[in-house]
Design a protein around this motif. Structure first.
Motif, short mmCIF file in Angstrom:
data_model
loop_
_atom_site.label_atom_id
_atom_site.label_comp_id
_atom_site.label_asym_id
_atom_site.label_seq_id
_atom_site.Cartn_x
_atom_site.Cartn_y
_atom_site.Cartn_z
N SER A 67 14.55 6.03 -111.77
CA SER A 67 15.84 6.71 -111.85
C SER A 67 16.39 7.10 -110.49
O SER A 67 17.58 6.93 -110.23
CB SER A 67 15.72 7.98 -112.69
N THR A 68 15.51 7.67 -109.63
CA THR A 68 16.00 8.20 -108.37
C THR A 68 15.21 7.73 -107.15
O THR A 68 15.76 7.67 -106.05
CB THR A 68 15.94 9.74 -108.38
N PHE A 69 13.93 7.41 -107.32
CA PHE A 69 13.07 7.16 -106.15
C PHE A 69 12.02 6.09 -106.46
O PHE A 69 11.53 6.00 -107.59
CB PHE A 69 12.34 8.46 -105.77
N ALA A 70 11.68 5.33 -105.43
CA ALA A 70 10.60 4.36 -105.54
C ALA A 70 9.89 4.25 -104.19
O ALA A 70 10.53 4.34 -103.14
CB ALA A 70 11.12 2.99 -105.96
N TYR A 71 8.59 4.07 -104.26
CA TYR A 71 7.77 3.88 -103.06
C TYR A 71 7.08 2.52 -103.19
O TYR A 71 6.36 2.27 -104.15
CB TYR A 71 6.73 4.99 -102.93
N LEU A 72 7.32 1.65 -102.23
CA LEU A 72 6.74 0.32 -102.21
C LEU A 72 5.35 0.37 -101.58
O LEU A 72 5.19 0.93 -100.48
CB LEU A 72 7.63 -0.64 -101.43
N ALA A 73 4.37 -0.20 -102.27
CA ALA A 73 2.99 -0.11 -101.78
C ALA A 73 2.24 -1.42 -102.04
O ALA A 73 2.61 -2.21 -102.90
CB ALA A 73 2.26 1.03 -102.49
N ASP A 74 1.16 -1.58 -101.28
CA ASP A 74 0.16 -2.63 -101.53
C ASP A 74 0.72 -4.05 -101.54
O ASP A 74 0.31 -4.88 -102.35
CB ASP A 74 -0.59 -2.35 -102.83
#
Length: 143
Positions: A67-74
């Protein structure tokens, strides 16, 4: 699309042995236990790059509220499949994913792939003084 490869967002398609094998030797999550990696996949929006035969050769996951935030990882592409444009295709797929549209912020941390992410609009923090972290870099190291 890249001939001979496909991308899947189905968690059941992800090959935990391939993902853990790479991530557990990475600079960012060295030694991560298998059960922790499994739980991380289960609780993330995952993207796998596969040969048409089904063998997994790449991976990325978004930790997000959708909805508001995402963190890209791995994010990784196995070495023998690098140089074919797979990381760019993977990033394009992630950025265009319907569940990641309209987010206020996407973030990531990298030591070595700034050039890739800049192609997709990522920049250094505009206001780094507003960000804080609780960082435990040796969390997976047994005492």
């Amino acid at each position: 699309m890249i001939k001979g490869y496909k991308v899947s967002c189905k968690n059941e398609d992800m090959d935990l042995s391939v993902i853990h094998g790479f991530i557990s030797r990475s600079y960012w999550a060295s030694g991560i236990p298998l059960d922790i990696m499994s739980k991380a996949i289960e609780n993330s929006l995952c993207f796998g790059v596969f040969l048409d035969s089904g063998e997994q050769v790449g991976f990325a996951r978004m930790i997000t509220d959708k909805s508001t935030f995402a963190y890209l990882a791995d994010v990784f592409i196995l070495q023998e499949h690098q140089g074919k444009g797979l990381s760019k295709w993977l990033m394009k797929t992630i950025i265009e994913h319907p569940q990641l549209q309209g987010l206020r912020r996407m973030a990531l941390a990298t030591s070595d792939a700034h050039g890739l992410y800049e192609k997709f609009g990522f920049k250094a923090l505009a206001n780094p003084q507003t960000f804080m972290e609780l960082w435990v870099p040796d969390v997976y190291v047994k005492a």
